[in-house]
Design a protein around this motif. Structure first.
Motif, PDB file in Angstrom:
ATOM      1  N   ALA A 111       0.734  -1.177  -0.005  1.00 48.76           N
ATOM      2  CA  ALA A 111       0.134  -0.192   0.043  1.00 48.76           C
ATOM      3  C   ALA A 111       0.789   1.315   0.307  1.00 48.76           C
ATOM      4  O   ALA A 111       0.428   2.295  -0.429  1.00 48.76           O
ATOM      5  N   HIS A 112       2.073   1.150   0.507  1.00 45.30           N
ATOM      6  CA  HIS A 112       3.053   2.227   0.211  1.00 45.30           C
ATOM      7  C   HIS A 112       3.400   2.618  -1.355  1.00 45.30           C
ATOM      8  O   HIS A 112       4.295   3.597  -1.395  1.00 45.30           O
ATOM      9  N   VAL A 113       3.385   1.748  -2.076  1.00 42.04           N
ATOM     10  CA  VAL A 113       3.914   1.752  -3.342  1.00 42.04           C
ATOM     11  C   VAL A 113       2.795   2.619  -4.243  1.00 42.04           C
ATOM     12  O   VAL A 113       1.642   1.912  -4.401  1.00 42.04           O
ATOM     13  N   CYS A 114       3.247   3.613  -4.901  1.00 44.55           N
ATOM     14  CA  CYS A 114       2.422   4.159  -5.740  1.00 44.55           C
ATOM     15  C   CYS A 114       2.489   4.113  -7.147  1.00 44.55           C
ATOM     16  O   CYS A 114       1.590   4.528  -8.196  1.00 44.55           O
ATOM     17  N   GLY A 115       3.815   3.626  -7.714  1.00 39.81           N
ATOM     18  CA  GLY A 115       3.784   3.480  -9.172  1.00 39.81           C
ATOM     19  C   GLY A 115       5.058   2.787  -9.342  1.00 39.81           C
ATOM     20  O   GLY A 115       5.948   2.372  -8.422  1.00 39.81           O
ATOM     21  N   TYR A 116       5.496   2.373 -10.697  1.00 41.64           N
ATOM     22  CA  TYR A 116       6.527   1.580 -11.153  1.00 41.64           C
ATOM     23  C   TYR A 116       7.174   2.297 -12.567  1.00 41.64           C
ATOM     24  O   TYR A 116       6.271   2.946 -13.007  1.00 41.64           O
ATOM     25  N   ALA A 117       8.441   2.071 -12.439  1.00 38.83           N
ATOM     26  CA  ALA A 117       9.056   2.656 -13.760  1.00 38.83           C
ATOM     27  C   ALA A 117      10.487   1.923 -13.968  1.00 38.83           C
ATOM     28  O   ALA A 117      10.556   0.617 -13.266  1.00 38.83           O
ATOM     29  N   ILE A 118      11.079   1.969 -15.005  1.00 41.30           N
ATOM     30  CA  ILE A 118      12.032   1.079 -15.491  1.00 41.30           C
ATOM     31  C   ILE A 118      13.477   1.852 -14.930  1.00 41.30           C
ATOM     32  O   ILE A 118      13.495   3.209 -15.048  1.00 41.30           O
ATOM     33  N   PHE A 119      14.214   1.090 -14.577  1.00 40.35           N
ATOM     34  CA  PHE A 119      15.706   1.635 -13.922  1.00 40.35           C
ATOM     35  C   PHE A 119      16.907   0.781 -14.542  1.00 40.35           C
ATOM     36  O   PHE A 119      16.771  -0.495 -14.438  1.00 40.35           O
ATOM     37  N   ASN A 120      17.918   1.568 -14.806  1.00 43.03           N
ATOM     38  CA  ASN A 120      19.109   0.816 -15.089  1.00 43.03           C
ATOM     39  C   ASN A 120      20.151   1.223 -14.136  1.00 43.03           C
ATOM     40  O   ASN A 120      20.705   2.235 -13.996  1.00 43.03           O
ATOM     41  N   ASP A 121      20.440  -0.036 -13.516  1.00 36.02           N
ATOM     42  CA  ASP A 121      21.378   0.314 -12.329  1.00 36.02           C
ATOM     43  C   ASP A 121      22.646  -0.003 -12.645  1.00 36.02           C
ATOM     44  O   ASP A 121      23.270  -0.952 -12.217  1.00 36.02           O
TER      45      ASP A 121
END
Length: 295
Positions: free
Chosen positions: A161-171
């Motif tokens: 419930a604390h996550v509002c969204g998602y994206a792509i990440f290149n570490d």
């Protein structure tokens, strides 16, 4: 909904991609336009303000609010920036994919292994990854979970419930520095090592973040191909564990780890080189691409 940060006529601000029919040009809602939809009018046109208000709440409201034509900009007329240009902090998870552990012949850790990556590493779509010459640098395709509500010692049951969204990440990581130091700080925090984008998809539009195809290619050659189902510790477990070590705040990012296929897994090793282009894809999240430049 897909939330972006963009630059238009020298000004950066937040916006929302508008679903478009086949054959029609893609466009976005200008979050600063006076005619923007009512749910946005009470808010500053910044991703930080929108996250603090609630991306899921905005997404639901915007789906019921058709935008006026006056507040729309063609996507071709803007430059997309990192959707969250200045996150609070980035909490990375290491050794978190079963297939990645198998490829490296590494035993699975008993609990999450986390590190901090500076927000100053973040760059957006099509911005160059600058390599310092003489290093062994790897790409790492990752699903990023964006924190939308403060979390401190949060239970696993409550964590999602604390996550509002998602994206792509290149570490992007300097593997030789990690190896030489026996730790992550220097190797994970070189300039431009945090490509993020191209947008944030609100959590209400992702049915199952643990069932997404994730892949990376360089110049059209596939080097990583897996699924987020391969995560050893799921997102709720990562949020709960990280929130037991430190406060998580709206706008923080959890980088959830990378699958098999990092540079050292290939023969010969596929270290990043000048002139290449990395392209990451995660189903339902789109594509993030960046050129590589040696400095």
């Amino acid at each position: 909904m897909r939330f972006v940060t963009f630059e238009h006529q020298g000004q950066a601000r937040a916006g929302v991609l508008v679903p478009h029919a086949a054959g029609r040009a893609a466009s976005l809602i200008d979050g600063a336009h006076p005619a923007r939809p009512m749910p946005l009018r009470q808010l500053s046109p910044s991703m930080t303000a929108w996250i603090e208000f609630g991306l899921v709440e905005l997404s639901v409201a915007l789906k019921d609010s058709a935008p006026e034509q006056e507040c729309l900009l063609p996507l071709s007329a803007v430059r997309l920036l990192a959707p969250l240009p200045c996150p609070g902090k980035i909490v990375g998870a290491a050794f978190n994919y079963r297939d990645g552990l198998a490829a490296s012949s590494r035993p699975a850790p008993d609990q999450p292994v986390i590190f901090i990556k500076s927000r100053s590493t973040v760059i957006g779509p099509d911005e160059p990854i600058h390599l310092a010459a003489g290093n062994q640098v790897t790409y790492e395709a990752e699903l990023a979970a964006i924190i939308g509500r403060p979390a401190l010692k949060t239970s696993t049951d409550a964590a999602s419930a604390h996550v509002c969204g998602y994206a792509i990440f290149n570490d992007v990581s300097y593997t030789n520095m990690v190896r030489d130091d026996g730790g992550f700080v220097r190797g994970k925090n070189q300039p431009t090592t945090g490509p993020l984008g191209p947008w944030i998809v609100s959590a209400d539009d992702i049915v199952d973040p643990h069932d997404l195809a994730i892949e990376l290619e360089i110049d059209g050659v596939a080097l990583q191909s897996s699924s987020t189902s391969q995560m050893l510790f799921r997102i709720d477990e990562l949020v709960a564990y990280a929130s037991a070590q430190m406060p998580l705040d709206p706008g923080d990012v959890i980088a959830t780890g990378t699958p098999a296929g990092v540079a050292a897994n290939h023969q010969p090793a596929a270290w990043l080189r000048h002139g290449q282009r990395t392209t990451l894809r995660i189903s339902e999240l789109g594509e993030l691409s960046n050129p590589v430049v040696e400095t």
